[in-house]
Motif scaffolding. Structure first.
Motif, mmCIF file in Angstrom:
data_model
loop_
_atom_site.group_PDB
_atom_site.id
_atom_site.type_symbol
_atom_site.label_atom_id
_atom_site.label_comp_id
_atom_site.label_asym_id
_atom_site.label_seq_id
_atom_site.Cartn_x
_atom_site.Cartn_y
_atom_site.Cartn_z
ATOM 1 N N ALA A 19 53.966 14.905 75.839
ATOM 2 C CA ALA A 19 54.885 15.735 75.058
ATOM 3 C C ALA A 19 55.019 17.110 75.697
ATOM 4 C CB ALA A 19 54.385 15.868 73.627
ATOM 5 N N PRO A 38 66.056 20.914 74.605
ATOM 6 C CA PRO A 38 66.646 19.904 73.718
ATOM 7 C C PRO A 38 65.625 19.331 72.736
ATOM 8 C CG PRO A 38 66.930 19.332 76.052
ATOM 9 C CD PRO A 38 66.027 20.498 76.004
ATOM 10 N N ASN A 39 66.098 18.552 71.775
ATOM 11 C CA ASN A 39 65.202 17.902 70.815
ATOM 12 C C ASN A 39 64.125 17.114 71.528
ATOM 13 O OD1 ASN A 39 68.048 17.660 68.996
ATOM 14 N ND2 ASN A 39 66.189 18.300 67.988
ATOM 15 N N GLY A 40 62.907 17.243 71.042
ATOM 16 C CA GLY A 40 61.813 16.469 71.611
ATOM 17 C C GLY A 40 61.296 17.022 72.931
ATOM 18 N N ALA A 41 61.729 18.223 73.309
ATOM 19 C CA ALA A 41 61.315 18.789 74.601
ATOM 20 C C ALA A 41 59.852 19.219 74.596
ATOM 21 C CB ALA A 41 62.196 19.981 74.949
ATOM 22 N N GLY A 42 59.264 19.404 73.402
ATOM 23 C CA GLY A 42 57.844 19.781 73.331
ATOM 24 C C GLY A 42 57.623 21.199 72.838
ATOM 25 N N THR A 44 57.743 22.616 69.649
ATOM 26 C CA THR A 44 56.839 22.733 68.500
ATOM 27 C C THR A 44 55.415 22.363 68.909
ATOM 28 O OG1 THR A 44 58.628 22.275 66.958
ATOM 29 C CG2 THR A 44 56.391 21.890 66.162
ATOM 30 N N THR A 45 55.306 21.365 69.779
ATOM 31 C CA THR A 45 53.977 20.958 70.242
ATOM 32 C C THR A 45 53.262 22.140 70.915
ATOM 33 O OG1 THR A 45 54.784 18.714 70.548
ATOM 34 C CG2 THR A 45 52.728 19.279 71.653
ATOM 35 N N TYR A 54 46.884 21.258 67.225
ATOM 36 C CA TYR A 54 46.550 20.126 68.097
ATOM 37 C C TYR A 54 45.533 20.591 69.131
ATOM 38 C CZ TYR A 54 50.932 17.793 66.584
ATOM 39 O OH TYR A 54 51.936 17.215 65.876
ATOM 40 N N GLN A 86 58.655 24.871 61.566
ATOM 41 C CA GLN A 86 60.022 24.363 61.653
ATOM 42 C C GLN A 86 60.484 23.824 60.296
ATOM 43 O OE1 GLN A 86 60.479 21.750 64.973
ATOM 44 N NE2 GLN A 86 62.592 21.221 64.493
ATOM 45 N N HIS A 211 67.438 26.867 68.534
ATOM 46 C CA HIS A 211 68.509 26.016 69.039
ATOM 47 C C HIS A 211 69.796 26.806 69.194
ATOM 48 C CE1 HIS A 211 67.175 22.054 69.721
ATOM 49 N NE2 HIS A 211 66.657 21.884 68.528
HETATM 50 N N1 LIG Z 1 51.642 14.250 66.256
HETATM 51 C C1 LIG Z 1 52.393 13.585 67.146
HETATM 52 N N2 LIG Z 1 52.113 12.310 67.449
HETATM 53 C C2 LIG Z 1 52.869 11.640 68.349
HETATM 54 N N3 LIG Z 1 53.917 12.156 68.994
HETATM 55 C C3 LIG Z 1 54.241 13.429 68.743
HETATM 56 C C4 LIG Z 1 53.511 14.216 67.791
HETATM 57 N N4 LIG Z 1 54.060 15.445 67.722
HETATM 58 C C5 LIG Z 1 55.095 15.434 68.578
HETATM 59 N N5 LIG Z 1 55.206 14.231 69.192
HETATM 60 C C6 LIG Z 1 56.205 13.873 70.204
HETATM 61 O O1 LIG Z 1 56.191 14.846 71.197
HETATM 62 C C7 LIG Z 1 57.501 15.116 71.662
HETATM 63 C C8 LIG Z 1 57.791 16.595 71.535
HETATM 64 O O2 LIG Z 1 57.908 16.923 70.152
HETATM 65 P P1 LIG Z 1 58.152 18.388 69.617
HETATM 66 O O3 LIG Z 1 58.109 18.318 68.154
HETATM 67 O O4 LIG Z 1 57.236 19.311 70.290
HETATM 68 O O5 LIG Z 1 59.644 18.647 70.092
HETATM 69 P P2 LIG Z 1 60.548 19.909 69.857
HETATM 70 O O6 LIG Z 1 60.880 20.444 71.185
HETATM 71 O O7 LIG Z 1 59.939 20.823 68.882
HETATM 72 O O8 LIG Z 1 61.849 19.217 69.268
HETATM 73 P P3 LIG Z 1 62.804 19.659 68.053
HETATM 74 O O9 LIG Z 1 63.836 20.522 68.675
HETATM 75 O O10 LIG Z 1 63.384 18.356 67.602
HETATM 76 O O11 LIG Z 1 61.988 20.341 67.044
HETATM 77 C C9 LIG Z 1 58.429 14.246 70.838
HETATM 78 O O12 LIG Z 1 58.729 13.103 71.597
HETATM 79 C C10 LIG Z 1 57.612 13.880 69.644
HETATM 80 O O13 LIG Z 1 57.978 12.633 69.146
#
Ligand SMILES: Nc1ncnc2c1ncn2[C@@H]1O[C@H](COP(=O)(O)OP(=O)(O)OP(=O)(O)O)[C@@H](O)[C@H]1O
Ligand SMILES: [Mg+2]
Lengths: 255, 300
Positions: A19, A38-42, A44-45, A54, A86, A211
């Motif tokens: 992620a 973009p969405n899912g870029a990581g 929030t992680t 985490y 978020q 965004h």
């Molecule tokens: N707890 C988790 N367990 C498994 N996969 C996770 C977890 N948290 C995030 N992911 C995956 O990690 C990737 C990054 O997620 P993240 O939420 O960081 O994206 P984002 O950049 O914040 O996107 P968004 O703009 O949609 O908020 C995604 O593919 C998501 O599905």
């Protein structure tokens, strides 16, 4: 300007999925930095890794020169970092005032016996906490809503309350996860000004995930772009706008 | 006062103390326990050991009961409160039953047949004094930063954490205080009945306490007080209908929960301030009606 936060080789794997993958970036002290992608870029992680929600797979995070990798979330506020979520996470059934008052707890030091017996120290410090909460609410323009239940506030004000609650902990770095999500252009405009005001007034650094391109470009002095968990580019708004890979990956489509 | 009525009042006063403790844990910190009768048992037996075997004064027995129950709860909390989800709830269930089984098989303290001859130290007066102390301490606690931190854990654990609240510590605090209350209730019960037996502290008792807290309204101390009184009196009043007693009791609880899903007091706290506010609203409404009436008259 020095850097308040340094992220080095930060990696988080969920099973097979990376992620966040070997990401490096810095947050300038006293600045407003943006984290986009973009969405899912990581994005929030990365916030979840910085705040200890985490555990990192590898890499490190340091704040004001000290390593804070994998610090327990509840210690992060003490260290000087607070955040919003978020998907807003307020103390839903409490009043606006109590949401902020609860977060002021770190400014008090009375102990359990002081609480149980309402000793003088309890009364004195409680008074200070209540004044602090009220002051914050008036700065953030929520004073007239202080007795409303958090859950019943309009969406925009809920976001604002969450920021107020974060400020109650006197952070030096404020992490905002999509603070303008769900807001109309007017509210977004207001929020931009608010974030700037907060930075100046509370003398803190801000890292904001967003965004809304207008908001990011107008507000941030420094931008980090993520794509599929990897850092794509890193620089001033102008540099980012001109970066070919960024335009292809993210801005290209008419965003 | 008839001794029968006095007996019920005493029982509801004793129940109240256990309920207050559980109210802190469930109503304020948001943790469910189905083993609180276990803490009552530890309290009852510890106090009885102090007064019967060591001939110590009753207040020492009560203090020992609180300390022993608090200590046991600390051990359980340490093992389970860090785990996510419902482990804690399940662990308390196991704990309650384990305590009962251990006491059943421990012949030194009477085993399953019970332990008679405990001195009748519990009086209406010492129950009422402890009730008042219990309410005051709890009310002070929930309106302090410690109490607010517990409530934050109930409301939104992750947000509480990033707001610098050590959620484990505050869950533990709620648990330990709560168990101490249960221990005191157990000590009072033993010295009221002058006889204790493990089966008095079964899961049925734990469940009863949880029902009272929910019935009174989560997060309301006055609700817990009202709940403890109503639900101790109700079964006694229903003795007239004998074998239908539990059925009627159950239906009454269900009926009230349908009418007031958040419990009797549901989120509302009975304090001088809230009562004044309520009467102020009533007066306003009355004044508004009077104005309206005067207007209508004037219009004629
Ligand atoms: N707890 C988790 N367990 C498994 N996969 C996770 C977890 N948290 C995030 N992911 C995956 O990690 C990737 C990054 O997620 P993240 O939420 O960081 O994206 P984002 O950049 O914040 O996107 P968004 O703009 O949609 O908020 C995604 O593919 C998501 O599905
Ligand atoms: Mg996100």
């Amino acid at each position: 300007m020095s850097d308040i936060l340094q992220v080095r080789g930060l990696t988080k794997r969920f099973g097979g999925l990376a992620a966040v993958n070997e990401v490096d970036f810095n947050v300038r002290e006293g600045g407003i930095s943006g984290l986009i992608g973009p969405n899912g870029a990581g994005k929030t992680t990365i916030f979840n890794l910085i705040t200890g929600v985490y555990k990192v797979t590898s890499g490190s995070v340091s704040f004001e020169g000290k390593d804070i990798t994998d610090t327990e979330p509840y210690r992060i506020a003490d260290i000087g970092i607070t955040r919003t979520f978020q998907n807003i996470r307020l103390f839903k059934n409490l009043t606006v005032f109590d949401n902020v008052l609860t977060a002021c707890h770190a400014s008090a030091s009375y102990n359990l016996a002081d609480s149980l017996l309402r000793l003088p120290r309890f009364r004195r410090e409680e008074k200070t906490l209540k004044e602090k909460a009220l002051e914050l609410l008036s700065i953030l323009g929520l004073a007239d809503r202080k007795d409303a239940i958090a859950n019943g506030l309009p969406y925009g004000l809920q976001r604002r309350l969450e920021i107020t609650r974060a400020l109650a902990l006197d952070p030096r770095l404020l992490l905002l996860d999509e603070p303008a999500a769900g807001m109309n252009p007017d509210e977004t405009e207001q929020l931009m000004r608010l974030i700037g005001d907060i930075r100046n007034r509370f003398k803190l650094s801000v890292l904001v995930i967003e965004h809304h391109m207008d908001l990011v470009m107008g507000l941030c002095e420094h931008i980090v772009v993520l794509n599929f968990g990897q850092k794509l580019a890193d620089g001033t708004p102008d540099a980012i706008r001109g970066d070919k890979r960024v335009v292809e990956a993210y801005l290209g489509g008419g965003e | 006062m008839s001794s029968y009525l006095e007996g019920i009042i005493m029982l509801s006063g004793i129940n109240l103390i256990a309920v207050l403790g559980l109210s802190l844990l469930t109503g304020f910190a948001g943790l469910f326990s189905f083993g609180h009768a276990g803490f009552m048992a530890i309290g009852a037996y510890s106090a009885a050991i102090c007064t019967t075997i060591f001939k110590l004064p009753f207040f020492v027995g009560i203090a020992a009961a609180a300390a022993a129950a608090a200590g046991a709860s600390w051990l359980i909390g340490r093992a389970t409160l860090r785990l996510k989800g419902d482990y804690f709830c399940i662990a308390t269930l196991g704990f309650g039953e384990a305590i009962r089984l251990i006491l059943d098989n421990f012949q030194g303290l009477g085993g399953a047949r019970g332990w008679p001859g405990i001195p009748p130290h519990t009086t209406l007066v010492n129950i009422l004094i402890l009730d008042v102390i219990g309410v005051v301490l709890l009310a002070n606690l929930v309106r302090s930063r410690h109490g607010r931190n517990m409530i934050a854990v109930r409301e939104e654990e992750l947000a509480a954490q990033v707001a610098g609240i050590n959620t484990f510590k505050y869950k533990m605090l709620a648990l330990v205080v709560s168990a101490a209350y249960a221990g005191v209730a157990g000590a009072l019960l033993g010295h009221y009945m002058t006889f204790i037996q493990p089966k008095m502290f079964s899961m049925v008792k734990s469940t009863e306490l949880t029902i009272i807290v929910i019935f009174g309204g989560l997060g309301s101390i006055s609700g817990s007080v009202l709940g403890a009184v109503v639900l101790t009196f109700l079964p006694e009043l229903l003795r007239a209908v004998d074998k239908w007693r539990l059925v009627v009791y159950g239906l009454a609880v269900i009926g009230i929960m349908i009418g007031r899903p958040r419990g009797l007091m549901g989120g509302f706290e009975l304090t001088p301030k809230s009562v004044r506010a309520h009467f102020a609203r009533l007066r306003e409404a009355k004044a508004a009606r009077a104005d309206q009436a005067a207007e209508e008259k004037g219009g004629l």
